[in-house]
Design an enzyme around this catalytic site. Sequence first.
Site, PDB file in Angstrom:
ATOM      1  N   ARG A 117      -9.273  14.401  13.005  1.00 55.27           N
ATOM      2  CA  ARG A 117      -9.052  15.472  12.018  1.00 55.27           C
ATOM      3  C   ARG A 117     -10.309  16.317  11.865  1.00 55.27           C
ATOM      4  O   ARG A 117     -11.424  15.790  11.867  1.00 55.27           O
ATOM      5  CB  ARG A 117      -8.688  14.900  10.648  1.00 55.27           C
ATOM      6  N   ARG A 173       0.861  -1.174   0.000  1.00 55.48           N
ATOM      7  CA  ARG A 173       0.000   0.000   0.000  1.00 55.48           C
ATOM      8  C   ARG A 173       0.906   1.235   0.000  1.00 55.48           C
ATOM      9  O   ARG A 173       1.761   1.374   0.874  1.00 55.48           O
ATOM     10  CB  ARG A 173      -0.858   0.015   1.253  1.00 55.48           C
ATOM     11  N   HIS A 184      -7.837   6.856   0.390  1.00 57.32           N
ATOM     12  CA  HIS A 184      -8.724   5.703   0.603  1.00 57.32           C
ATOM     13  C   HIS A 184      -9.212   5.122  -0.728  1.00 57.32           C
ATOM     14  O   HIS A 184     -10.251   4.458  -0.777  1.00 57.32           O
ATOM     15  CB  HIS A 184      -9.992   6.077   1.409  1.00 57.32           C
TER      16      HIS A 184
END
Length: 404
Positions: free
Chosen positions: A243, A93, A182
């Site tokens: 966040r 990833r 994402h």
Amino acid sequence: MTATRVLVLNSGSSSVKYQLVDMADGSRPAAGLVERIGERTSRLVHRPPAGGPERTSDAPVADHEAALKAAAAELAADGLGLGAPELAAVGHRVVHGGLRFTEPVLIDDEVLAEIERLVPVAPLHNPANLRGIRTAQALSPRLPQVAVFDTAFHTTMPEHAARYAIDTATADAHRVRRYGFHGTSHAYVSRRTAELLGRPPSEVNVIVLHLGNGASASAVRGGVCVETSMGLTPLEGLVMGTRSGDVDPAVVFHLSRVAGMSVDEIDTLLNKRSGLLGLCGDNDMREVRRRVDAGDADARLAFDVYVHRLKKYLGAYCAVLGRVDAVAFTAGVGENSAPVRAAAVGGLEGLGLAVDPERNEPPGGEPRLISPPGARVAVAVVPTDEELEIARQTYALVSEENPG
Ligand code: ADP
């Protein structure tokens, strides 16, 4: 090709997650996690094949190299080491692929250099990803290594969605634009949602709400991403665990001028001390809900701010798509929190959106519809599986390169 397994590696700033995926049947022969790398309280948890007992080690792990070596040793102890003939490739990833990487790529020196060049726009993530790749290369030089980018699925966004309305020369010089993150999850969930509806992805318009600790929304038209809520970094968009999501950019100047905070302090404030945590002191939605149910006013406000933002994005993405076939909730909060789903969709009957309480409340691990039977827009819970998607993309690439 007889080798059907992919080792998926997700190297974060202080952790390495690994999972062995067998593409012959989608099974996971082994998986594990090394946490708190570089601290004295490191921990490795390894889940061996066939439901054997988890193995845990609390020995300090100095760096990513030591973490991957420890993981490789655990896999080898189960006969699943990096030299096993069943292993086809390692799938990494990688968080930021910029504009260049629109698809997964076989890693070579040039690819590594480009991931390195993107460090200024992903200072926390890309260096950790690079460390994972370099260590895996050293441990298994002959195995193909593939990079799967979090940004890739969003590179199809039209220019008018990807650009900020700021001076073009400045934006271009510093690569300031909306990239989105994402992407692996949005790709997987939008496709699974089409499957749930029994229709080809090319015919279905889906809004995906990935609500984990980080959270993002995407609008996917016919399998192609046309808009997403995260931007230059994962800070933009929805309210998240820690966040802030969207704020007026002038908040930054204001805090600098009036509160005398440094850029780094404001960065930490918005990324680590905001969101649900900033509003009520808890970043875990389970705890927020427990407090809401007990009548806590701060938790109530945090929940309401979270849901209000989600609803605004839902409405906006209905407008972006023009016609919506499905809304899919995914990730930790999206898959597990019936109150978040009910509140986000509540009152949107005018947009064809509704949740059936009897379908929404019961927990379940399979993709499922939670809208009332016959609803104009399907509302669904679709569990994400980023490791499977990384393994799928990695395997597809190495099979193409090496057919037969
Ligand atoms: P990450 O972004 O770290 O991959 P996940 O997708 O695993 O995160 O989501 C983690 C979050 O999911 C937790 O912080 C928690 O808020 C939320 N969560 C997990 N289980 C539940 C639950 N049963 N109800 C509400 N929220 C949950």
